[in-house]
Write a protein that holds these residues in place. Sequence first.
Motif, PDB file in Angstrom:
ATOM      1  N   TYR A   1      -6.704 -12.384   1.756  1.00 19.40           N
ATOM      2  CA  TYR A   1      -5.596 -11.675   2.623  1.00 19.40           C
ATOM      3  C   TYR A   1      -4.412 -10.741   2.606  1.00 19.40           C
ATOM      4  O   TYR A   1      -3.898 -10.026   2.726  1.00 19.40           O
ATOM      5  N   VAL A   2      -4.748 -10.584   0.731  1.00 19.46           N
ATOM      6  CA  VAL A   2      -3.483 -10.033   0.328  1.00 19.46           C
ATOM      7  C   VAL A   2      -4.349  -8.615  -0.072  1.00 19.46           C
ATOM      8  O   VAL A   2      -5.711  -8.952  -1.093  1.00 19.46           O
TER       9      VAL A   2
ATOM     10  N   VAL B   1      -1.571  -5.060  -3.518  1.00 19.63           N
ATOM     11  CA  VAL B   1      -0.430  -5.689  -3.988  1.00 19.63           C
ATOM     12  C   VAL B   1      -0.606  -6.373  -4.657  1.00 19.63           C
ATOM     13  O   VAL B   1       0.038  -6.672  -6.176  1.00 19.63           O
TER      14      VAL B   1
ATOM     15  N   ASP C   1      -4.233  -1.303   4.807  1.00 19.53           N
ATOM     16  CA  ASP C   1      -2.682  -1.772   4.235  1.00 19.53           C
ATOM     17  C   ASP C   1      -2.846  -2.459   5.520  1.00 19.53           C
ATOM     18  O   ASP C   1      -1.926  -3.826   4.423  1.00 19.53           O
ATOM     19  N   LYS C   2      -2.991  -2.631   6.206  1.00 20.78           N
ATOM     20  CA  LYS C   2      -2.803  -3.915   7.551  1.00 20.78           C
ATOM     21  C   LYS C   2      -3.799  -3.661   9.049  1.00 20.78           C
ATOM     22  O   LYS C   2      -4.456  -2.728   9.045  1.00 20.78           O
TER      23      LYS C   2
ATOM     24  N   ASN D   1       7.652  -4.082  -1.801  1.00 22.66           N
ATOM     25  CA  ASN D   1       7.694  -4.972  -0.281  1.00 22.66           C
ATOM     26  C   ASN D   1       8.738  -4.648   0.843  1.00 22.66           C
ATOM     27  O   ASN D   1      10.067  -4.713   0.675  1.00 22.66           O
TER      28      ASN D   1
ATOM     29  N   GLY E   1      10.302  -6.727   4.119  1.00 21.64           N
ATOM     30  CA  GLY E   1      10.552  -7.757   4.998  1.00 21.64           C
ATOM     31  C   GLY E   1      11.613  -8.898   4.342  1.00 21.64           C
ATOM     32  O   GLY E   1      12.680  -7.761   3.734  1.00 21.64           O
TER      33      GLY E   1
ATOM     34  N   ARG F   1       8.759 -13.959   3.581  1.00 25.18           N
ATOM     35  CA  ARG F   1       7.504 -13.432   4.709  1.00 25.18           C
ATOM     36  C   ARG F   1       7.803 -11.563   4.455  1.00 25.18           C
ATOM     37  O   ARG F   1       8.642 -11.036   4.303  1.00 25.18           O
TER      38      ARG F   1
ATOM     39  N   ASP G   1       5.337  -8.072   3.503  1.00 24.43           N
ATOM     40  CA  ASP G   1       4.096  -7.152   4.106  1.00 24.43           C
ATOM     41  C   ASP G   1       4.546  -5.770   2.302  1.00 24.43           C
ATOM     42  O   ASP G   1       5.395  -4.892   2.699  1.00 24.43           O
ATOM     43  N   TYR G   2       3.476  -5.825   2.199  1.00 18.19           N
ATOM     44  CA  TYR G   2       3.348  -4.479   0.430  1.00 18.19           C
ATOM     45  C   TYR G   2       3.052  -3.243   1.861  1.00 18.19           C
ATOM     46  O   TYR G   2       1.556  -3.642   2.078  1.00 18.19           O
ATOM     47  N   THR G   3       3.703  -2.725   2.144  1.00 17.21           N
ATOM     48  CA  THR G   3       3.354  -1.516   2.696  1.00 17.21           C
ATOM     49  C   THR G   3       3.296   0.106   2.550  1.00 17.21           C
ATOM     50  O   THR G   3       4.367  -0.097   1.283  1.00 17.21           O
TER      51      THR G   3
END
Length: 346
Positions: free
Chosen positions: A144-145, A149, A215-216, A275, A277, A283, A285-287
Motif C-alpha cells: 500500500y505504501v 515513502v 504516487d497514487k 506528507n 494530510g 491520515r 498522503d506522501y505526494t
Amino acid sequence: MAKILVVDDEEDLEMLFRQKYRQKIRSGEYEMLFALNGQLALDTLRDNPDVDIILSDINMPVMDGLTLLSNTKEKNPLTKTIIISAYGDMENIRKAMNLGAFDFVTKPVDFQDLEITMEKTLGYINQVKGTLQAMRENNILKMYVDETVLNFMGGKEIEAALMENVTIEATVAFIDLVGFTKISETEDPNTVVGLLNEYFDLMVKEIIEEKGSVDKFIGDAVMAVFQGPGHTERAIRACLAIREKMNVIPEYSEQTHFKPQVSIGINSGEMVSGNIGSKSLKRLDYTVIGDAVNVASRLQNAASPSQILILDRCAEKFSGQFNMNAVGELSLKNKAHPVRVFEIIA
C-alpha cells in the motif's frame, strides 16, 4: 493462553502437573495436554498444531523424547521443547540441544524452577511471533505504501517527519485509462476491478523500469513521479512504453467495444514533496504538489486517446531524442495565459 504438552510415560504425572499448576489452568493462563510417549505426542500435535511448549522425558516406550524432538523441530518450528529427564549427564544434554531443545530440566522436578523456565520460553516464543507478525504487516504495508515513502520516513523520528517536506525538481506524469467507465456500466464489479488491476500492473512495470515511483492511483488513472538524473527523459520513455503496450491489447468484448487506451500529460519543474494530510486524524498522503503537478494533470485532461502531451519548454529540450509535433496553444484551467503544447509521437 499458553498451550503446553507434557510427554512422559509416568501416568501419575498428569495429576501432579494439574495440581501444581491448577491456579494457572483455572485462570486460563495454561492449557495442558498429556501424552504417554513420543508417538502419542505426535498424534496430539497433529490435532493441536498451536502447542507452544513440549515438556518431554527422554526414555519412553514406542518413541523416546529425542526422536520426538527430531520429528517436531521442522514440522513445528514455533513449538519449543524443554527436556525433563533424570538423565542429566552432558551427553544427553548435548544431544537434546543439538536436536533443537530450548532448555533442559532434571528430575526430580522443581516445579517453581520449571515454571520460571516455561515463562522464559513463552517470552521467547511471543517475541518470535511478534517479529513474524511485524514482518507480515510490513509486507502488507509495502503493498500500500510506495518505497519512496519508506525511504523518506526511515531513520527519522516519526513525529518530526510527519509534516516534513522538501522542494524537489522532478517530472510528473498522469496516465488515464480512457473510457474505462464504459466497462463499469456493463460488467460486474469483480470483473471491473480485476481488469483495472491488470492494466495498472502493466503501467506500473514500465514506470518502475524507468526508476519512477507510483504516487497514487486515482480512480482509473495513475500518477507517477520521476526524480534524479534524466527524470524527464525517463518519464517520456515510460509513457511511450505504456502507450505501446496498451495499443496492442485487443478489444475487451464485442458488447462494450472497449479497447484500452491511455491519455497522458507530462510536466517537469519544481514541486514540494512530503506528507499532506491531517496529523490529528493520522491520515497522511506522501505526494508532490505544486503548479508543475497541476499542469501535468491539466495536460492529461486535454489529451485525446493515445495522446501524450507535454509543454513546449520541456519538449524543446528533447526534440532531438523524441519525435514530437506542435499541437499549438491550449487554455488550461486556472492558468491565466494559454500554454504552448507538443505531442510526443515516438
